[in-house]
Design a protein around this motif. Structure first.
Motif, PDB file in Angstrom:
ATOM      1  N   ILE A 213       4.200  -0.727   5.670  1.00  0.00           N
ATOM      2  CA  ILE A 213       4.263  -0.613   4.206  1.00  0.00           C
ATOM      3  C   ILE A 213       5.685  -0.213   3.802  1.00  0.00           C
ATOM      4  N   PRO A 214       6.396  -1.078   3.087  1.00  0.00           N
ATOM      5  CA  PRO A 214       7.777  -0.761   2.708  1.00  0.00           C
ATOM      6  C   PRO A 214       7.825   0.252   1.575  1.00  0.00           C
ATOM      7  N   ARG A 215       8.942   0.908   1.448  1.00  0.00           N
ATOM      8  CA  ARG A 215       9.176   1.713   0.254  1.00  0.00           C
ATOM      9  C   ARG A 215       9.271   0.744  -0.928  1.00  0.00           C
ATOM     10  N   ASN A 216       8.474   0.965  -1.962  1.00  0.00           N
ATOM     11  CA  ASN A 216       8.439   0.031  -3.088  1.00  0.00           C
ATOM     12  C   ASN A 216       8.050   0.799  -4.350  1.00  0.00           C
ATOM     13  N   VAL A 217       8.935   0.772  -5.340  1.00  0.00           N
ATOM     14  CA  VAL A 217       8.736   1.595  -6.530  1.00  0.00           C
ATOM     15  C   VAL A 217       7.473   1.190  -7.300  1.00  0.00           C
ATOM     16  N   ARG A 218       7.054  -0.058  -7.190  1.00  0.00           N
ATOM     17  CA  ARG A 218       5.834  -0.512  -7.881  1.00  0.00           C
ATOM     18  C   ARG A 218       4.603   0.254  -7.403  1.00  0.00           C
ATOM     19  N   LEU A 219       4.603   0.598  -6.110  1.00  0.00           N
ATOM     20  CA  LEU A 219       3.484   1.374  -5.541  1.00  0.00           C
ATOM     21  C   LEU A 219       3.412   2.761  -6.175  1.00  0.00           C
ATOM     22  N   ALA A 220       4.574   3.305  -6.516  1.00  0.00           N
ATOM     23  CA  ALA A 220       4.610   4.643  -7.121  1.00  0.00           C
ATOM     24  C   ALA A 220       4.291   4.580  -8.610  1.00  0.00           C
ATOM     25  N   GLU A 221       4.575   3.452  -9.243  1.00  0.00           N
ATOM     26  CA  GLU A 221       4.337   3.314 -10.683  1.00  0.00           C
ATOM     27  C   GLU A 221       2.860   3.027 -11.009  1.00  0.00           C
TER      28      GLU A 221
ATOM     29  N   THR B 108       4.365   4.092   6.666  1.00  0.00           N
ATOM     30  CA  THR B 108       4.488   3.950   5.206  1.00  0.00           C
ATOM     31  C   THR B 108       5.902   4.306   4.743  1.00  0.00           C
ATOM     32  N   MET B 109       6.206   3.883   3.516  1.00  0.00           N
ATOM     33  CA  MET B 109       7.505   4.182   2.884  1.00  0.00           C
ATOM     34  C   MET B 109       8.647   3.799   3.812  1.00  0.00           C
ATOM     35  N   TYR B 110       8.496   2.683   4.435  1.00  0.00           N
ATOM     36  CA  TYR B 110       9.433   2.215   5.449  1.00  0.00           C
ATOM     37  C   TYR B 110      10.691   1.662   4.795  1.00  0.00           C
TER      38      TYR B 110
ATOM     39  N   GLN C 279      -2.619  16.017   7.641  1.00  0.00           N
ATOM     40  CA  GLN C 279      -2.570  17.282   6.897  1.00  0.00           C
ATOM     41  C   GLN C 279      -1.237  17.467   6.182  1.00  0.00           C
ATOM     42  N   LYS C 280      -0.292  16.561   6.471  1.00  0.00           N
ATOM     43  CA  LYS C 280       0.971  16.565   5.734  1.00  0.00           C
ATOM     44  C   LYS C 280       0.739  15.905   4.370  1.00  0.00           C
ATOM     45  N   GLY C 281       1.268  16.507   3.311  1.00  0.00           N
ATOM     46  CA  GLY C 281       1.146  15.909   1.983  1.00  0.00           C
ATOM     47  C   GLY C 281       2.222  14.861   1.769  1.00  0.00           C
ATOM     48  N   GLY C 282       1.994  13.944   0.854  1.00  0.00           N
ATOM     49  CA  GLY C 282       3.033  12.988   0.473  1.00  0.00           C
ATOM     50  C   GLY C 282       3.353  11.916   1.492  1.00  0.00           C
ATOM     51  N   VAL C 283       2.407  11.603   2.379  1.00  0.00           N
ATOM     52  CA  VAL C 283       2.654  10.562   3.385  1.00  0.00           C
ATOM     53  C   VAL C 283       2.024   9.223   3.008  1.00  0.00           C
ATOM     54  N   ALA C 284       1.413   9.170   1.807  1.00  0.00           N
ATOM     55  CA  ALA C 284       0.779   7.953   1.277  1.00  0.00           C
ATOM     56  C   ALA C 284      -0.678   7.772   1.707  1.00  0.00           C
ATOM     57  N   LYS C 285      -1.398   8.869   1.905  1.00  0.00           N
ATOM     58  CA  LYS C 285      -2.847   8.785   2.145  1.00  0.00           C
ATOM     59  C   LYS C 285      -3.530   8.123   0.944  1.00  0.00           C
ATOM     60  N   THR C 286      -3.319   8.718  -0.231  1.00  0.00           N
ATOM     61  CA  THR C 286      -4.011   8.240  -1.430  1.00  0.00           C
ATOM     62  C   THR C 286      -3.570   6.820  -1.801  1.00  0.00           C
ATOM     63  N   THR C 287      -2.267   6.589  -1.766  1.00  0.00           N
ATOM     64  CA  THR C 287      -1.726   5.260  -2.084  1.00  0.00           C
ATOM     65  C   THR C 287      -2.352   4.210  -1.158  1.00  0.00           C
ATOM     66  N   SER C 288      -2.431   4.532   0.131  1.00  0.00           N
ATOM     67  CA  SER C 288      -2.991   3.579   1.091  1.00  0.00           C
ATOM     68  C   SER C 288      -4.484   3.378   0.854  1.00  0.00           C
TER      69      SER C 288
HETATM   70  N1  LIG Z   1       5.399   2.703  -0.090  1.00  0.00           N
HETATM   71  C1  LIG Z   1       5.761   3.545  -1.057  1.00  0.00           C
HETATM   72  N2  LIG Z   1       6.896   3.368  -1.746  1.00  0.00           N
HETATM   73  C2  LIG Z   1       7.286   4.213  -2.707  1.00  0.00           C
HETATM   74  N3  LIG Z   1       6.584   5.293  -3.090  1.00  0.00           N
HETATM   75  C3  LIG Z   1       5.417   5.539  -2.446  1.00  0.00           C
HETATM   76  C4  LIG Z   1       4.942   4.677  -1.415  1.00  0.00           C
HETATM   77  N4  LIG Z   1       3.771   5.176  -0.962  1.00  0.00           N
HETATM   78  C5  LIG Z   1       3.507   6.272  -1.684  1.00  0.00           C
HETATM   79  N5  LIG Z   1       4.494   6.508  -2.582  1.00  0.00           N
HETATM   80  C6  LIG Z   1       4.607   7.646  -3.498  1.00  0.00           C
HETATM   81  O1  LIG Z   1       4.800   8.810  -2.716  1.00  0.00           O
HETATM   82  C7  LIG Z   1       4.072   9.914  -3.257  1.00  0.00           C
HETATM   83  C8  LIG Z   1       3.059  10.445  -2.232  1.00  0.00           C
HETATM   84  O2  LIG Z   1       2.073   9.453  -1.990  1.00  0.00           O
HETATM   85  P1  LIG Z   1       0.525   9.821  -1.934  1.00  0.00           P
HETATM   86  O3  LIG Z   1      -0.214   8.566  -1.682  1.00  0.00           O
HETATM   87  O4  LIG Z   1       0.118  10.617  -3.121  1.00  0.00           O
HETATM   88  O5  LIG Z   1       0.519  10.741  -0.625  1.00  0.00           O
HETATM   89  P2  LIG Z   1      -0.621  11.730  -0.070  1.00  0.00           P
HETATM   90  O6  LIG Z   1      -1.935  11.279  -0.613  1.00  0.00           O
HETATM   91  O7  LIG Z   1      -0.504  11.619   1.414  1.00  0.00           O
HETATM   92  O8  LIG Z   1      -0.234  13.100  -0.542  1.00  0.00           O
HETATM   93  C9  LIG Z   1       3.408   9.404  -4.515  1.00  0.00           C
HETATM   94  O9  LIG Z   1       4.218   9.707  -5.614  1.00  0.00           O
HETATM   95  C10 LIG Z   1       3.343   7.886  -4.298  1.00  0.00           C
HETATM   96  O10 LIG Z   1       3.345   7.179  -5.515  1.00  0.00           O
END
Ligand SMILES: Nc1ncnc2c1ncn2[C@@H]1O[C@H](COP(=O)(O)OP(=O)(O)O)[C@@H](O)[C@H]1O
Ligand SMILES: [Mg+2]
Length: 252
Positions: A211-219, A182-184, A9-18
């Motif tokens: 899952i490491p912190r990686n700017v490509r994942l955010a781009e 995530t975002m380790y 339920q926390k936002g921004g933890v990489a649910k969608t990215t994962s």
């Molecule tokens: N491993 C990662 N490294 C860097 N940025 C990440 C990583 N995982 C997610 N992000 C970024 O962090 C933000 C939150 O991720 P997101 O998947 O949208 O989270 P949630 O769905 O839990 O709200 C997004 O901008 C995403 O691009």
């Protein structure tokens, strides 16, 4: 058919990215994958290259039984099918209040696709609402992405309690499929501390893959692509492929 929801339920933890990157990674290993966007923010939809402002069908229609999953899904560049979502989904929460067995809508809809997919991945909104309950009732397992930072463990108790409640009432075989770090950032002492805490509390329930912190994942989402198609050599792409392999090898 494995049905996993990405829940926290926390936002921004990489649910969608994962969710979308595991989907693409499973596809690259020969699996048939359906992603269901269950967040009105529609980030999984946009990140999969689908314009959420022009949807002919969405997860909203599925929850309200106006469309089947097969009618509502569409192909994406990542090779997985997607049932998209947009802000109309906030209305579904309200409309669902009026229908019988509202917690079972998604579970019932999934019955018709059992032969079509190996994996169904559900991207949940950042709350424990009726949409999330539908996902938990429909799932075989929950994947809990956790950002390794100070308040990471706060809130996990509420989520674990909700999962227990769903197990005792609507979905007795529901499992925690894994806690995903995530975002380790291995240079950060706090990251290491939180990771240790997670391992102490959840033990083997924590995925080995990190899952490491990686700017490509955010781009990648701004190009409507999973990272595997955006930059296959990125550390983030390799990590999600490794996670898909870990999932496949530990399937029971
Ligand atoms: N491993 C990662 N490294 C860097 N940025 C990440 C990583 N995982 C997610 N992000 C970024 O962090 C933000 C939150 O991720 P997101 O998947 O949208 O989270 P949630 O769905 O839990 O709200 C997004 O901008 C995403 O691009
Ligand atoms: Mg999200």
């Amino acid at each position: 058919m494995n049905v996993f929801c990405f829940c926290n339920q926390k936002g921004g933890v990489a649910k969608t990215t994962s969710c979308i990157n595991i989907a693409a990674s499973l596809v690259s290993q020969g699996q048939r994958v359906l992603v269901i966007d269950l967040d009105p923010q529609g980030n999984a939809t946009t990140g999969s290259g689908i314009d959420k402002s022009e949807l002919l069908a969405s997860s909203n229609d599925v929850l309200l039984a106006a469309k089947t999953l097969l009618d509502a899904q569409q192909a994406t560049p990542g090779g997985y099918d997607l049932v998209p979502a947009n802000s109309e989904l906030t209305q579904a929460e309200i409309d669902l209040l009026a229908v019988p067995l509202r917690e079972f809508r998604l579970r019932n809809a999934l019955k018709a696709v059992r032969e079509h997919y190996d994996y169904v991945l559900i991207d949940c909104p950042p709350s424990l609402n009726m949409l999330t309950v539908n996902a938990l009732v429909a799932s075989t397992g929950v994947i809990i992405p956790v950002q390794c930072e100070f308040f990471a463990l706060e809130g996990l108790t509420a989520l674990i309690n909700t999962i227990e409640q769903i197990k005792q009432t609507a979905n007795p075989t529901l499992k925690i499929r894994g806690i995903l770090r995530t975002m380790y950032d291995g240079r950060n002492a706090l990251t290491l501390e939180v990771s240790e805490q997670l391992l102490t509390v959840f033990k083997t329930q924590v995925f080995q893959t990190i899952i490491p912190r990686n700017v490509r994942l955010a781009e990648a989402p701004s190009y409507g692509l999973p990272v595997l198609l955006y930059d296959a050599n990125a550390s983030g792409a390799k990590a999600y492929v490794a996670l898909a392999t870990e999932l496949l090898l530990s399937e029971y």
